[in-house]
Design an enzyme around this catalytic site. Structure first.
Site, PDB file in Angstrom:
ATOM      1  N   THR A  13       1.033  -1.175   0.263  1.00 16.67           N
ATOM      2  CA  THR A  13       0.068  -0.109   0.226  1.00 16.67           C
ATOM      3  C   THR A  13       1.142   1.180  -0.019  1.00 16.67           C
ATOM      4  O   THR A  13       0.746   2.338  -0.935  1.00 16.67           O
ATOM      5  CB  THR A  13      -0.605  -0.129   1.743  1.00 16.67           C
ATOM      6  OG1 THR A  13      -1.768  -0.885   1.332  1.00 16.67           O
ATOM      7  CG2 THR A  13      -2.074   1.237   1.697  1.00 16.67           C
ATOM      8  N   ALA A  43      13.273  -4.562  -3.134  1.00 14.40           N
ATOM      9  CA  ALA A  43      13.019  -5.721  -2.391  1.00 14.40           C
ATOM     10  C   ALA A  43      11.686  -6.425  -1.801  1.00 14.40           C
ATOM     11  O   ALA A  43      10.897  -5.664  -1.404  1.00 14.40           O
ATOM     12  CB  ALA A  43      14.312  -6.378  -1.626  1.00 14.40           C
ATOM     13  N   GLY A 190      -7.384  -0.163   3.051  1.00 18.50           N
ATOM     14  CA  GLY A 190      -5.936  -0.241   3.695  1.00 18.50           C
ATOM     15  C   GLY A 190      -5.094   1.011   4.317  1.00 18.50           C
ATOM     16  O   GLY A 190      -4.070   1.707   4.171  1.00 18.50           O
ATOM     17  N   ASP A 204      -0.555  -0.096  18.085  1.00 17.47           N
ATOM     18  CA  ASP A 204       0.036   1.230  17.117  1.00 17.47           C
ATOM     19  C   ASP A 204       0.271   2.278  17.115  1.00 17.47           C
ATOM     20  O   ASP A 204       1.043   3.055  16.759  1.00 17.47           O
ATOM     21  CB  ASP A 204      -0.880   0.019  15.664  1.00 17.47           C
ATOM     22  CG  ASP A 204      -1.099   1.934  14.700  1.00 17.47           C
ATOM     23  OD1 ASP A 204       0.619   1.306  14.408  1.00 17.47           O
ATOM     24  OD2 ASP A 204      -0.877   2.243  14.181  1.00 17.47           O
ATOM     25  N   LYS A 208       3.290   4.664  18.150  1.00 13.99           N
ATOM     26  CA  LYS A 208       3.194   6.123  17.621  1.00 13.99           C
ATOM     27  C   LYS A 208       3.982   7.346  18.862  1.00 13.99           C
ATOM     28  O   LYS A 208       4.606   7.878  19.075  1.00 13.99           O
ATOM     29  CB  LYS A 208       2.415   6.748  16.871  1.00 13.99           C
ATOM     30  CG  LYS A 208       2.049   6.120  16.002  1.00 13.99           C
ATOM     31  CD  LYS A 208       0.825   6.117  15.428  1.00 13.99           C
ATOM     32  CE  LYS A 208       0.893   5.142  13.841  1.00 13.99           C
ATOM     33  NZ  LYS A 208      -0.853   5.079  13.472  1.00 13.99           N
TER      34      LYS A 208
HETATM   35  N1  HSE Z   1      -3.032   1.353  10.980  1.00 14.40           N
HETATM   36  C1  HSE Z   1      -2.277   2.475  10.884  1.00 14.40           C
HETATM   37  C2  HSE Z   1      -3.215   2.893  11.520  1.00 14.40           C
HETATM   38  C3  HSE Z   1      -1.709   3.056   9.220  1.00 14.40           C
HETATM   39  O1  HSE Z   1      -4.638   2.719  11.234  1.00 14.40           O
HETATM   40  O2  HSE Z   1      -3.106   4.302  11.599  1.00 14.40           O
HETATM   41  C4  HSE Z   1      -1.141   4.279   9.473  1.00 14.40           C
HETATM   42  O3  HSE Z   1      -0.078   3.853  10.325  1.00 14.40           O
END
Ligand code: HSE
Length: 428
Positions: A13, A43, A190, A204, A208
């Site tokens: 993506t 790659a 995506g 996630d 961050k």
């Molecule tokens: N999966 C992450 C989100 C993508 O939904 O924020 C961007 O880091």
């Protein structure tokens, strides 16, 4: 001047978006840099898989199944890592740095877990690691914290840093769809990670926050020290009650500097006032409210996930690398961070559970909290039929997090509840 040769690992993506932008903006970037950018090698796991969507932008024979052909090619000056994963990208980045390449990455998980080692190797080798795309996709928040706000002591960050969660919560609220349906839509668009558990569990966003906190605390912030809770238990009922209470539910990444100089860092679903600025951030958008001691408060807002928004920041980092702009992040962490444990944080709470509508049940629940020093600010219970299950929603006044957590565990054991309570912290 000869073209600047870069090698990429990954072409999903984000990678395909990078190739398209480099192609679309080829002439403008060449004018800006005084030289062209050539994607010399890419790659991928399966080089023989047709990739018609990018063949207009790069030659099919740049693809290889062997990452060593990117990393060990000395004519390649920059590694662009957009493959995802945690440990393998660490090895690629370290090896590329040792071989004299700079690194651009969108990989927050690898940097959250292995960043200290990767930045250390970059320092030793006099190379740079650029990672704007790893936090909040298109939003230049790393640039803002590293450079624009460098004169400030940042004292507060309240941020929506996961596009997938924000999209899911928006769809649940506006369309009334279930969590699972909204998650599938986010994946189709995506936004989600290859393993969407990373998104919905809050991990996630915690990765961050760890990267951002590293900049504004000038310290290494281990991601496992950030209290993290996901959105998996949020239901349509919670959405409806939130609306009734004039709140909206968001997955927030929070950093607050206490008067004693310790950092309260956490990621969890939070109820925030429906008319607050962050509550207006919907769909896959991200935003960060940042307060600096000199600059005061500000808000940065934009696309937080998806192919082009993420690729936009990857390409910005490629341009920085070609120009030789050295990021400030190379600095060694100066201090060891003092953290406020979640147990000590005092917040208001929304608590929803289901009870049987029998005499005395509400009284027993409220006195359970009262005996533990938790004061109830409001109670809601829709009209019920005697002896039938009915939802009960309590909003507490501020109470230490651990006291609320322990009280809820004890309440579950008393046997009054027909399902485990949902607790959502309220952020004023
Ligand atoms: N999966 C992450 C989100 C993508 O939904 O924020 C961007 O880091």
């Amino acid at each position: 001047m000869a073209s600047f040769r870069l090698g990429m690992i990954g072409c999903g993506t984000v990678g395909s978006g990078v190739l398209e932008i480099l192609h679309r903006r080829r002439d403008a970037l060449k004018r800006l840099l005084g030289r062209g950018i050539e994607v010399a090698r890419i790659a991928v796991r399966d080089p023989d898989r047709p990739r018609h969507q990018v063949y207009g932008f790069v030659d099919p024979d740049v693809f290889t199944g062997n990452v060593a052909r990117v990393i060990e090619d000395d004519s390649i000056e920059l590694l662009v890592e957009v493959a995802g994963g945690v440990d393998a990208p660490r090895d690629w980045m370290v090896e590329a740095l040792r071989r004299g390449k700079d690194v651009v990455t969108a990989n927050k998980a690898t940097l959250a877990f292995h960043g200290e080692e990767i930045f250390q190797v970059a320092r030793e080798c006099g190379r740079s690691v650029y990672y704007e795309a790893s936090v909040a996709a298109a939003i230049p928040i790393i640039e803002m914290l590293q450079n624009g706000l460098v004169a400030n002591q940042v004292t507060r960050v309240l941020a929506i840093l996961n596009g997938t969660c924000n999209y899911i919560l928006t769809r649940m609220e506006l369309d009334g769809v279930d969590y699972g349906v909204a998650l599938r839509q986010a994946q189709e668009k995506g936004f989600a990670e290859a393993d969407p558990t990373l998104d919905v569990s809050g991990e996630d966003a915690a990765h961050k926050l760890a990267l951002l906190a590293r900049i504004f605390t000038h310290s290494y912030v281990p991601v496992d020290r950030i209290f993290t809770e996901g959105i998996q238990r949020i239901s349509r009922e919670d959405m409806a009650f939130a609306e009734d209470l004039r709140y909206r539910i968001k997955l927030l990444a929070i950093a607050k500097l206490s008067e004693e100089g310790a950092w309260d860092l956490r990621v969890h679903p939070a109820m925030i006032a429906r008319d607050s600025i962050l509550a207006q951030v919907q769909e896959e958008y991200n935003a960060a409210y940042v307060k600096g001691d000199a600059a005061g408060p500000m808000l940065i807002y934009g696309n937080g996930a998806g192919s082009f928004p993420t690729a936009s920041s990857v390409v910005a980092d490629i341009v920085r690398a070609v120009k030789g702009d050295r990021p400030v992040n190379g600095e060694e962490p100066q201090e060891s961070v003092q953290l406020v444990p979640i147990e000590n944080v005092s917040l208001r709470n929304y608590i929803r559970t289901i009870v049987l509508d029998v005499p005395g049940v509400l009284g027993r629940i409220t006195s359970h909290f009262g005996m533990r020093g938790i004061s109830i600010a409001s109670i809601r219970q829709p009209e019920a039929k005697v002896g039938q299950p009915v939802p009960v929603v309590l909003v507490t006044h501020k109470a230490p997090d651990k006291v609320v957590t322990d009280s809820l565990c004890e309440l579950e054991r008393v046997g009054l509840l027909l399902e485990p309570p949902t607790r959502i912290r309220i952020e004023e």
